[in-house]
Design an enzyme around this catalytic site. Structure first.
Site, PDB file in Angstrom:
ATOM      1  N   SER A 121     -36.686 -32.715  -5.333  1.00 34.25           N
ATOM      2  CA  SER A 121     -37.890 -33.091  -6.170  1.00 34.25           C
ATOM      3  C   SER A 121     -37.443 -33.129  -7.550  1.00 34.25           C
ATOM      4  CB  SER A 121     -38.883 -31.746  -6.043  1.00 34.25           C
ATOM      5  OG  SER A 121     -39.237 -31.441  -4.802  1.00 34.25           O
ATOM      6  N   HIS A 142     -36.944 -39.259  -1.962  1.00 30.40           N
ATOM      7  CA  HIS A 142     -38.043 -38.103  -2.346  1.00 30.40           C
ATOM      8  C   HIS A 142     -39.200 -38.384  -1.511  1.00 30.40           C
ATOM      9  CE1 HIS A 142     -40.866 -35.771  -5.376  1.00 30.40           C
ATOM     10  NE2 HIS A 142     -40.314 -35.039  -4.484  1.00 30.40           N
ATOM     11  N   GLU A 154     -40.236 -41.757  -3.329  1.00 29.63           N
ATOM     12  CA  GLU A 154     -39.702 -42.299  -4.659  1.00 29.63           C
ATOM     13  C   GLU A 154     -38.127 -42.508  -4.123  1.00 29.63           C
ATOM     14  OE1 GLU A 154     -41.442 -40.513  -8.447  1.00 29.63           O
ATOM     15  OE2 GLU A 154     -40.844 -38.806  -7.000  1.00 29.63           O
ATOM     16  N   ASN A 192     -43.341 -35.849  -9.897  1.00 27.98           N
ATOM     17  CA  ASN A 192     -43.034 -34.429 -10.355  1.00 27.98           C
ATOM     18  C   ASN A 192     -43.029 -33.926 -11.961  1.00 27.98           C
ATOM     19  OD1 ASN A 192     -43.612 -33.241  -8.051  1.00 27.98           O
ATOM     20  ND2 ASN A 192     -41.706 -33.488  -7.292  1.00 27.98           N
TER      21      ASN A 192
HETATM   22  P1  NAD Z   1     -38.806 -25.007   2.788  1.00 29.05           P
HETATM   23  O1  NAD Z   1     -38.607 -23.617   2.181  1.00 29.05           O
HETATM   24  O2  NAD Z   1     -39.943 -25.301   3.690  1.00 29.05           O
HETATM   25  O3  NAD Z   1     -37.690 -25.516   3.791  1.00 29.05           O
HETATM   26  C1  NAD Z   1     -36.342 -25.380   3.409  1.00 29.05           C
HETATM   27  C2  NAD Z   1     -35.299 -25.047   4.499  1.00 29.05           C
HETATM   28  O4  NAD Z   1     -34.124 -25.080   4.440  1.00 29.05           O
HETATM   29  C3  NAD Z   1     -35.747 -23.688   5.295  1.00 29.05           C
HETATM   30  O5  NAD Z   1     -36.154 -23.903   6.602  1.00 29.05           O
HETATM   31  C4  NAD Z   1     -34.194 -23.238   5.381  1.00 29.05           C
HETATM   32  O6  NAD Z   1     -33.851 -22.428   6.503  1.00 29.05           O
HETATM   33  C5  NAD Z   1     -33.496 -24.369   5.091  1.00 29.05           C
HETATM   34  N1  NAD Z   1     -31.874 -24.155   4.711  1.00 29.05           N
HETATM   35  C6  NAD Z   1     -31.566 -23.435   3.798  1.00 29.05           C
HETATM   36  N2  NAD Z   1     -30.300 -23.059   3.430  1.00 29.05           N
HETATM   37  C7  NAD Z   1     -30.114 -23.935   4.554  1.00 29.05           C
HETATM   38  C8  NAD Z   1     -28.510 -24.221   5.106  1.00 29.05           C
HETATM   39  N3  NAD Z   1     -27.542 -23.604   4.361  1.00 29.05           N
HETATM   40  N4  NAD Z   1     -28.342 -24.903   6.227  1.00 29.05           N
HETATM   41  C9  NAD Z   1     -29.237 -25.300   6.749  1.00 29.05           C
HETATM   42  N5  NAD Z   1     -30.704 -25.325   6.548  1.00 29.05           N
HETATM   43  C10 NAD Z   1     -30.986 -24.593   5.114  1.00 29.05           C
HETATM   44  O7  NAD Z   1     -38.656 -26.086   1.693  1.00 29.05           O
HETATM   45  P2  NAD Z   1     -39.450 -27.446   1.766  1.00 29.05           P
HETATM   46  O8  NAD Z   1     -40.719 -27.453   0.834  1.00 29.05           O
HETATM   47  O9  NAD Z   1     -39.502 -28.404   2.930  1.00 29.05           O
HETATM   48  O10 NAD Z   1     -38.429 -28.412   0.578  1.00 29.05           O
HETATM   49  C11 NAD Z   1     -37.201 -28.888   0.881  1.00 29.05           C
HETATM   50  C12 NAD Z   1     -36.571 -29.777  -0.145  1.00 29.05           C
HETATM   51  O11 NAD Z   1     -37.698 -30.878  -0.005  1.00 29.05           O
HETATM   52  C13 NAD Z   1     -36.588 -29.275  -1.416  1.00 29.05           C
HETATM   53  O12 NAD Z   1     -35.633 -30.030  -2.061  1.00 29.05           O
HETATM   54  C14 NAD Z   1     -37.769 -29.474  -2.223  1.00 29.05           C
HETATM   55  O13 NAD Z   1     -37.938 -29.614  -3.537  1.00 29.05           O
HETATM   56  C15 NAD Z   1     -38.186 -30.916  -1.582  1.00 29.05           C
HETATM   57  N6  NAD Z   1     -39.491 -31.395  -1.638  1.00 29.05           N
HETATM   58  C16 NAD Z   1     -40.359 -30.546  -1.362  1.00 29.05           C
HETATM   59  C17 NAD Z   1     -41.964 -30.829  -1.325  1.00 29.05           C
HETATM   60  C18 NAD Z   1     -42.864 -29.864  -1.200  1.00 29.05           C
HETATM   61  O14 NAD Z   1     -44.187 -30.394  -1.400  1.00 29.05           O
HETATM   62  N7  NAD Z   1     -42.551 -28.733  -0.622  1.00 29.05           N
HETATM   63  C19 NAD Z   1     -42.157 -32.226  -1.691  1.00 29.05           C
HETATM   64  C20 NAD Z   1     -41.222 -33.200  -1.810  1.00 29.05           C
HETATM   65  C21 NAD Z   1     -39.954 -32.734  -1.783  1.00 29.05           C
END
Ligand code: NAD
Length: 293
Positions: A121, A142, A154, A192
């Site tokens: 993000s 993104h 994005e 963001n």
């Molecule tokens: P989340 O906490 O729901 O999921 C993250 C996942 O990563 C977890 O399931 C965790 O087990 C896994 N993980 C951590 N370390 C790991 C490893 N070493 N190997 C494999 N898996 C591993 O988070 P999310 O909201 O899905 O966010 C994930 C990414 O997407 C981040 O970079 C975030 O910034 C981005 N993002 C989030 C949003 C949002 O609204 N939440 C929107 C766009 C982008």
């Protein structure tokens, strides 16, 4: 010249990873999702099933297409399962160290021509790319949350991203039914950079006692015509993700206007990360969310 993506890998089966896998499978690709936690993988399978069932109910997907899409999704606990992927989208926790550690393990397992994308993000794509063995075949993709519903992706090129990679990923976004916008590689990109300071300000408004959780969210919904209040949205995104984005803005732009609100820090320290853990600015354990302050 873009090339066709047949096999897609997704690392991270959290809220974003399962959504990305969902839309890619519906678009006809074979998708393998890898997560470090077996329980998260199981949950992702259930969430994808539920979300596809909702699309069927609304007439957006038919049963046969749902069955086909589900059969194209595989779950794995090991990055080795991604060795024949054309593109891998990393969607793990918003923490640069965690992402870089994954690239170090992942890249030697991939085909030399495979493209790696990050769903980060906020983190610098150029810096993430430089931690891989393929900066020319690395870029930001993104997606927005929830991925099956939100139209935007994005597209962010790092300094070294080559034209073929950009063309392939742009085409991939289109095939997944998304509209791509191009952002330059600056902290938090476009959405963001604008959205998170507003959410952070709403947390300050709560911290300073200007309004309650309810009055802040109601004011922004009815007064600014936002579909969700900023605190509700923060819970939806995840407060750990919101805090990481504010930190990236604060460090990357060196401007005190991006200082993360201490109350946001406290919620993260408490593990009150929002909807994904059942508690944030609201408590989600009952029928309707109840403000926690
Ligand atoms: P989340 O906490 O729901 O999921 C993250 C996942 O990563 C977890 O399931 C965790 O087990 C896994 N993980 C951590 N370390 C790991 C490893 N070493 N190997 C494999 N898996 C591993 O988070 P999310 O909201 O899905 O966010 C994930 C990414 O997407 C981040 O970079 C975030 O910034 C981005 N993002 C989030 C949003 C949002 O609204 N939440 C929107 C766009 C982008």
């Amino acid at each position: 010249m873009s090339s066709t993506v047949n096999r897609l890998g997704v690392v991270g089966a959290g809220q974003m990873g399962n959504g990305i896998a969902h839309v890619a499978a519906i678009a006809g690709m074979s998708v393998t999702i890898v997560d470090a936690q077996p329980a998260v993988l199981e949950r992702a399978k259930g969430v994808i099933e539920q979300n596809m069932a909702r699309q069927v109910k609304r007439g957006l997907l038919d049963e046969a297409d749902k069955a086909g899409a589900k059969s194209r999704i595989a779950l794995a606990g090991d990055l080795k399962a991604l060795s024949d992927c054309d593109v891998v989208i990393e969607a793990v926790t918003e923490d640069e160290k965690v992402k870089v550690a994954i690239y170090k393990q992942l890249c030697p397992l991939l085909k030399p021509g495979a493209i790696v994308c990050s769903n980060t993000s906020s983190i610098s794509i150029t810096r993430l790319a430089s931690a891989t063995d393929r900066p020319a075949r690395f870029m930001g993709m993104h997606f927005m949350n929830p991925v099956p519903v939100m139209k935007l992706v994005e597209l962010i090129r790092g300094l070294a991203t080559d034209d073929a990679t950009f063309a392939t990923v742009t085409e991939l976004a289109k095939r997944m039914g998304k509209i791509g916008t191009v952002s330059e590689d600056f902290p938090a990109f476009i959405v963001n950079r604008v959205l998170l300071p507003m959410i952070n300000e709403a947390v300050y408004v709560l911290y300073e006692g200007v309004g309650t959780v309810d009055s802040i969210d109601t004011s922004m919904k009815l007064g600014a015509n936002h579909p969700m209040g900023p605190l509700e949205l923060a819970d939806f995104i995840g407060l750990d993700t919101c805090l990481s984005i504010m930190q990236v803005l604060y460090d990357g732009l060196a401007d005190s206007k991006y200082r993360p609100c201490p109350l946001m820090v406290k919620y993260v320290e408490a593990g009150w990360l929002g909807r994904k853990v059942g508690r944030g600015f609201y408590d989600y354990s009952g029928e309707t969310p109840v403000p926690t302050r």
